[in-house]
Design a protein around this motif. Structure first.
Motif, PDB file in Angstrom:
ATOM      1  N   MET A 233      49.643   9.094  -9.291  1.00  0.00           N
ATOM      2  CA  MET A 233      49.870   8.132  -8.579  1.00  0.00           C
ATOM      3  C   MET A 233      50.362   8.593  -6.909  1.00  0.00           C
ATOM      4  SD  MET A 233      49.465   5.884 -10.763  1.00  0.00           S
ATOM      5  CE  MET A 233      49.118   7.107 -12.051  1.00  0.00           C
TER       6      MET A 233
ATOM      7  N   ARG B  87      48.875   5.233 -14.896  1.00  0.00           N
ATOM      8  CA  ARG B  87      47.997   6.410 -15.382  1.00  0.00           C
ATOM      9  C   ARG B  87      47.087   5.756 -16.427  1.00  0.00           C
ATOM     10  NH1 ARG B  87      53.177   8.672 -16.201  1.00  0.00           N
ATOM     11  NH2 ARG B  87      53.627   9.950 -14.130  1.00  0.00           N
TER      12      ARG B  87
ATOM     13  N   ARG C 230      44.233   3.761 -14.281  1.00  0.00           N
ATOM     14  CA  ARG C 230      43.427   4.617 -13.480  1.00  0.00           C
ATOM     15  C   ARG C 230      42.315   5.561 -14.402  1.00  0.00           C
ATOM     16  NH1 ARG C 230      46.311   8.234  -9.353  1.00  0.00           N
ATOM     17  NH2 ARG C 230      45.605   6.597  -7.802  1.00  0.00           N
TER      18      ARG C 230
ATOM     19  N   PRO D 149      37.472   3.271  -9.834  1.00  0.00           N
ATOM     20  CA  PRO D 149      38.611   3.483  -9.085  1.00  0.00           C
ATOM     21  C   PRO D 149      38.528   2.065  -8.033  1.00  0.00           C
ATOM     22  CG  PRO D 149      37.191   5.485  -9.095  1.00  0.00           C
ATOM     23  CD  PRO D 149      36.790   4.588  -9.980  1.00  0.00           C
TER      24      PRO D 149
ATOM     25  N   PHE E   7      40.676  -0.230 -10.114  1.00  0.00           N
ATOM     26  CA  PHE E   7      42.191   0.072  -9.931  1.00  0.00           C
ATOM     27  C   PHE E   7      42.774  -0.257  -8.733  1.00  0.00           C
ATOM     28  CE2 PHE E   7      45.409   3.541  -9.194  1.00  0.00           C
ATOM     29  CZ  PHE E   7      46.094   3.127 -10.308  1.00  0.00           C
ATOM     30  N   ASN E   8      42.095   0.422  -7.590  1.00  0.00           N
ATOM     31  CA  ASN E   8      42.708   0.155  -6.119  1.00  0.00           C
ATOM     32  C   ASN E   8      42.988  -1.266  -5.984  1.00  0.00           C
ATOM     33  OD1 ASN E   8      43.053   2.995  -5.500  1.00  0.00           O
ATOM     34  ND2 ASN E   8      40.860   3.173  -5.154  1.00  0.00           N
TER      35      ASN E   8
END
Length: 63
Positions: free
Chosen positions: A1, A20, A23, A28, A31-32
């Motif tokens: 993070m 975690r 992710r 990605p 997640f973002n």
């Protein structure tokens, strides 16, 4: 993070483990997007006068 260290995300063990885990299994970009969505929702709530830890569950440990 590490990339999110200065942003107002909950820092409980449960929240950090969830980040975690997400992710580790998400692309990605997804997640973002999820992280940005949380921040946007928090921003909108604060604009309406909602307070973290009082009007919604958002534990932020004191530093």
């Amino acid at each position: 993070m590490d990339a999110y260290g200065d942003l107002p995300f909950p820092r409980t063990d449960v929240a950090l483990n969830a980040m975690r885990f997400a992710r580790g299994i998400e692309d990605p970009a997804i997640f973002n997007h999820s992280m940005r969505t949380y921040l946007y929702g928090r921003f909108l709530g604060e604009r309406q006068g909602l307070r973290p830890g009082h009007d919604y569950d958002d534990y932020q440990p004191k530093t």
